[in-house]
Design a protein around this motif. Structure first.
Motif, PDB file in Angstrom:
ATOM      1  N   UNK A  38       0.866  -1.179   0.000  1.00 16.60           N
ATOM      2  CA  UNK A  38       0.000   0.000   0.000  1.00 16.60           C
ATOM      3  C   UNK A  38       0.899   1.223   0.000  1.00 16.60           C
ATOM      4  N   UNK A  39       0.444   2.289  -0.639  1.00 17.91           N
ATOM      5  CA  UNK A  39       1.299   3.464  -0.806  1.00 17.91           C
ATOM      6  C   UNK A  39       1.680   4.153   0.503  1.00 17.91           C
ATOM      7  N   UNK A  40       0.878   3.982   1.554  1.00 18.47           N
ATOM      8  CA  UNK A  40       1.186   4.621   2.838  1.00 18.47           C
ATOM      9  C   UNK A  40       1.631   3.611   3.892  1.00 18.47           C
ATOM     10  N   UNK A  41       1.916   2.405   3.456  1.00 18.31           N
ATOM     11  CA  UNK A  41       2.258   1.332   4.395  1.00 18.31           C
ATOM     12  C   UNK A  41       3.472   1.677   5.252  1.00 18.31           C
ATOM     13  N   UNK A  55      -5.774 -11.420   1.607  1.00 18.42           N
ATOM     14  CA  UNK A  55      -5.206 -12.322   2.613  1.00 18.42           C
ATOM     15  C   UNK A  55      -4.221 -11.554   3.484  1.00 18.42           C
ATOM     16  N   UNK A  56      -4.314 -11.774   4.781  1.00 20.62           N
ATOM     17  CA  UNK A  56      -3.492 -11.068   5.764  1.00 20.62           C
ATOM     18  C   UNK A  56      -2.778 -12.089   6.639  1.00 20.62           C
ATOM     19  N   UNK A  82       4.779  -4.484  19.153  1.00 19.96           N
ATOM     20  CA  UNK A  82       4.535  -5.438  18.076  1.00 19.96           C
ATOM     21  C   UNK A  82       3.044  -5.591  17.817  1.00 19.96           C
ATOM     22  N   UNK A  83       2.246  -5.625  18.871  1.00 23.08           N
ATOM     23  CA  UNK A  83       0.793  -5.726  18.710  1.00 23.08           C
ATOM     24  C   UNK A  83       0.260  -4.515  17.950  1.00 23.08           C
ATOM     25  N   UNK A  84       0.786  -3.335  18.257  1.00 23.23           N
ATOM     26  CA  UNK A  84       0.348  -2.126  17.568  1.00 23.23           C
ATOM     27  C   UNK A  84       0.727  -2.172  16.093  1.00 23.23           C
ATOM     28  N   UNK A  85       1.913  -2.709  15.814  1.00 21.49           N
ATOM     29  CA  UNK A  85       2.372  -2.835  14.429  1.00 21.49           C
ATOM     30  C   UNK A  85       1.471  -3.780  13.641  1.00 21.49           C
ATOM     31  N   UNK A 100      -0.991  -3.116  10.401  1.00 23.32           N
ATOM     32  CA  UNK A 100      -0.935  -3.882   9.154  1.00 23.32           C
ATOM     33  C   UNK A 100      -2.326  -4.387   8.772  1.00 23.32           C
ATOM     34  N   UNK A 101      -3.063  -4.892   9.759  1.00 22.27           N
ATOM     35  CA  UNK A 101      -4.426  -5.368   9.484  1.00 22.27           C
ATOM     36  C   UNK A 101      -5.320  -4.215   9.044  1.00 22.27           C
TER      37      UNK A 101
END
Length: 342
Positions: A165-168, A270-271, A288-291, A295-296
């Motif tokens: 994604x462009x803002x990933x 798919x994630x 890590x949970x926030x990251x 992503x989701x």
């Protein structure tokens, strides 16, 4: 779009470029311990798209062609556990982007837009007419989105596997409190080091060679492992990775400028269910949970662009889902084909 590990407090040293060299993905250790994947270990149709050639491998037949696009550092062989099963239903094609697999390098920077132009030229020169269902992972997932925007009449469904994604990068860097940028900076320096070693000629028994290439790995059968290793020893492979790092902003700008609704295009997203950033055997940190939550959220934002979208979190799979859980990708392609009426 490559990942190693970071915890809540510090980055761990990148070990293998785990997403650049997708073949060493841990979930794929038992994916192919024989040579059933030997078809992917050789070039098939070398298509001249204007002074350089791209490798194309198609199998099966049907009214629609499923085209697979790989993550940034891998060849079409990343789909070796998926394409043959899809080919049992319809025509399924994998290809090697420029400087990947058996394809020639390109003088152009490896942006999403240039990848789309190459793929469009490849399909045209090879006589692979639409309609298409496009499947892409990571970089390839961003590229197939851009392809659908440029050629909407040709694309009948999309399957996005941990798609870019462009803002990933901006969003995940914020969620990780700057840890992602730290990793990318370290990884880019490491890629430069590998590129320099490749230009001089790798010392095949050296630790650097093993770290840069992942060695023979265990994800592929003997012949395909040898073919992959031959590719990642080449300076052109590493020079293209270096160029891709420099072209990242341009790629993001291309997708951002094109971004709009997919309307009612069938879309399956798919994630990953396993964080590629977590330290194995350690509790998942709040960072890590926030990251992973971000992503989701990004993948949900992509899914929201179609009125006929579904999103599946794949348990036990990290970023390279086709390596960790190939059947999940096969199922997603079948879902997209059903929804598109093929």
């Amino acid at each position: 779009m490559a990942v190693s590990h970071f915890s809540g407090d510090s980055m761990a040293r990148p070990v293998l470029l785990s997403l650049v060299l997708a073949s060493v993905s841990t979930g794929a250790v038992c994916a192919a311990m024989n040579d059933a994947d030997r078809e992917f270990a050789r070039p098939h149709q070398m298509v001249d798209i204007g002074g350089r050639r791209l490798n194309l491998y198609c199998a099966g037949s049907g009214p629609v062609t499923v085209v697979f696009d790989a993550p940034s550092g891998d060849g079409g062989w990343t789909w070796h556990g998926v394409q043959p099963k899809v080919a049992a239903r319809t025509r399924a094609c994998v290809y090697d982007r420029a400087a990947r697999g058996f394809s020639d390098p390109s003088p152009l920077p490896p942006t999403f837009g240039n990848a789309v132009s190459d793929l469009h030229a490849l399909l045209g020169k090879a006589g692979i007419a639409p309609p298409y269902v496009l499947v892409g992972n990571s970089f390839g997932g961003a590229a197939v989105q851009l392809y659908a925007y440029r050629y909407p009449r040709d694309v009948k469904a999309l399957v996005l596997v941990e798609a870019g994604h462009e803002d990933e990068e901006k969003r995940i860097n914020a969620a990780s409190q700057g840890k992602l940028k730290q990793f990318y900076d370290a990884q880019n320096r490491f890629i430069e080091q590998c590129a320099q070693a490749a230009r001089k000629g790798f010392e095949l028994e050296s630790d650097l060679f093993a770290a840069c290439t992942g060695g023979t790995g265990t994800a592929y059968g003997r012949e395909l492992a040898a073919a992959r290793l031959a590719t990642v020893r080449q300076p052109a492979y590493w020079d293209d990775l270096v160029a891709g790092n420099k072209a990242g902003d341009a790629s993001e700008a291309e997708l951002r400028a094109a971004r709009r609704s997919f309307s009612d295009l069938p879309l399956v997203v798919l994630v990953r269910g396993v964080s590629p950033y977590a330290l194995p055997g350690k509790p998942q940190s709040a960072l890590n949970k926030a990251t992973e939550a971000e992503n989701l959220a990004i993948q949900k934002d992509i899914a929201a662009l179609s009125t006929r979208a579904s999103l599946h979190v794949v348990a036990g799979a990290s970023h390279i889902i086709q390596a960790d859980k190939p059947q999940a990708v096969v199922d997603a392609v079948n879902e997209a084909l059903d929804r598109a009426g093929y």
